[in-house]
Design an enzyme around this catalytic site. Structure first.
Site, PDB file in Angstrom:
ATOM      1  N   ARG A   1      33.545  43.809  52.404  1.00  0.00           N
ATOM      2  CA  ARG A   1      33.789  42.396  52.803  1.00  0.00           C
ATOM      3  C   ARG A   1      34.087  42.481  54.391  1.00  0.00           C
ATOM      4  NH1 ARG A   1      31.568  41.162  48.990  1.00  0.00           N
ATOM      5  NH2 ARG A   1      32.129  39.643  47.265  1.00  0.00           N
TER       6      ARG A   1
ATOM      7  N   GLU B   1      30.652  35.070  58.254  1.00  0.00           N
ATOM      8  CA  GLU B   1      29.264  35.233  57.888  1.00  0.00           C
ATOM      9  C   GLU B   1      28.458  33.991  57.939  1.00  0.00           C
ATOM     10  OE1 GLU B   1      28.394  37.511  54.296  1.00  0.00           O
ATOM     11  OE2 GLU B   1      29.498  39.116  55.082  1.00  0.00           O
TER      12      GLU B   1
ATOM     13  N   HIS C   1      24.201  41.095  54.684  1.00  0.00           N
ATOM     14  CA  HIS C   1      24.932  41.248  53.361  1.00  0.00           C
ATOM     15  C   HIS C   1      23.836  41.284  52.223  1.00  0.00           C
ATOM     16  CE1 HIS C   1      28.852  40.090  51.038  1.00  0.00           C
ATOM     17  NE2 HIS C   1      28.130  40.699  50.527  1.00  0.00           N
TER      18      HIS C   1
HETATM   19  C1  DGY Z   1      29.294  41.383  45.674  1.00  0.00           C
HETATM   20  O1  DGY Z   1      28.498  41.396  44.548  1.00  0.00           O
HETATM   21  O2  DGY Z   1      30.360  41.012  45.586  1.00  0.00           O
HETATM   22  C2  DGY Z   1      28.285  41.748  46.659  1.00  0.00           C
HETATM   23  O3  DGY Z   1      29.260  41.424  48.097  1.00  0.00           O
HETATM   24  C3  DGY Z   1      27.188  40.734  46.843  1.00  0.00           C
HETATM   25  O4  DGY Z   1      26.385  41.407  45.774  1.00  0.00           O
END
Ligand code: DGY
Length: 330
Positions: free
Chosen positions: A243, A272, A291
């Site tokens: 993240r 983002e 992402h």
């Molecule tokens: C998640 O699944 O948390 C990712 O960041 C996106 O697939």
């Protein structure tokens, strides 16, 4: 098991899903937000007020206001393993189960992390740019020198499913692996993977590559700030596919521009999308992708199907197969 009346049961899906909705349409009236951008907060609020189920993504802030206004809501199903966009405590207080999609994206995300690690180590993106710009005139002994991966020390921060999948990949590259986590894993697993438990401090001091695989929480927000970059090797490479908020972007900019670390590769940013005036975008020693860690066709379809399975279970009053707040069933 509750019998669902498909004429009265309504669900809202906040983006187009990469799978068929046939099974879901047998149990509910399905409304899909077909725009490219996520639904604005006001729309989310209005939809939540009327529907029985929401299928959402990490771009949708399902906060306390949304949850408390959702009088008929029986289930929140997130198509992602992470769920930091959802106020789970508020959902639990309303006894609304929250689903997510763990496991199936582990290898795909680990593969992509490895792609970023290798691309950053070997200057893949700048060398491609250089070639396309017609700058390749001859073979040169020191053109785009990168870092050796095989035999290097890898530091893994967070040792859940994806952290472990990274450790397995590192074995194939004969790497020395240090890991740090809230929970030390058992010695058999440590021996099998050839890994060593470490403090964060030591890991940062010793690792040639540092890769982040911890969820976002109050404890991990800006875990990487000025102090952490100062501890790292000037040759170190940082990879973040977890993240964006785990890395302070200003501190990263200074670390990269002042040579405190060699380079970084981010699949996630804060915020983002990354603003186009972010100073990070001026740096050549940084790779940024939008992402897409879990974005293989097969994996995204499986994630969508798992999110639908959670949604249908919630509508039927059954236990969600993958529930983040099972205490709602107590
Ligand atoms: C998640 O699944 O948390 C990712 O960041 C996106 O697939």
């Amino acid at each position: 098991m509750q019998v669902v009346n498909s004429k009265q049961t309504k669900v809202f899906i906040t983006r187009h899903l990469p799978t068929q909705l046939t099974e879901l349409e047998q149990v509910a009236i399905v409304e899909v937000w077909e725009e490219n951008q996520p639904p604005p907060a006001q729309i989310l609020l209005e939809k939540a007020e009327t529907v029985n189920g929401i299928l959402c993504f990490l771009t949708d802030p399902i906060d306390q206001t949304v949850i408390e206004s959702a009088k008929n809501l029986q289930v929140i199903s997130q198509m992602a393993v992470g769920y930091d966009n959802i106020d789970v405590a508020a959902a639990t207080a309303q006894r609304i189960p929250v689903g997510h999609t763990p496991g199936i994206l582990t290898d795909t995300t680990a593969d992509f992390t490895w792609a970023l690690l290798m691309a950053a180590a070997r200057q893949l993106i700048p060398s491609d740019r250089f070639t396309r710009e017609g700058l390749w005139k001859t073979w040169e002994p020191d053109l785009f020198l990168g870092a050796t991966i095989t035999g290097a020390t890898l530091g893994i921060i967070g040792f859940g499913r994806i952290g472990k999948a990274i450790a397995r990949r590192a074995q194939g590259f004969d790497m020395r692996v240090l890991y740090t986590s809230n929970h030390r894993c058992d010695v058999h697993l440590e021996n099998a993977l050839g890994i060593e438990f470490s403090t964060l401090e030591r890991l940062l001091e010793e690792a040639d590559f540092v890769t982040i695989h911890t969820p976002l929480s109050q404890d991990t927000y800006h875990l990487f700030s000025a102090r952490q970059f100062k501890i790292m090797k000037p040759t170190a490479i940082l990879i973040n596919t977890a993240r964006g908020q785990i890395v302070d972007p200003d501190a990263l900019y200074h670390a990269l521009s002042e040579g405190q670390i060699a380079s970084a590769a981010l699949d996630v940013t804060e915020p983002e999308p990354i603003p186009m005036n972010s100073p990070l975008l001026t740096l050549n020693n940084l790779i940024i992708s939008p992402h897409i860690g879990s974005a293989s066709r097969q994996t995204r379809e499986k994630m969508a199907n798992m999110a639908i399975a959670n949604l249908i279970a919630g509508l039927k009053g059954e236990t969600l197969p993958y529930c983040v707040n099972p205490e709602v069933y107590l």
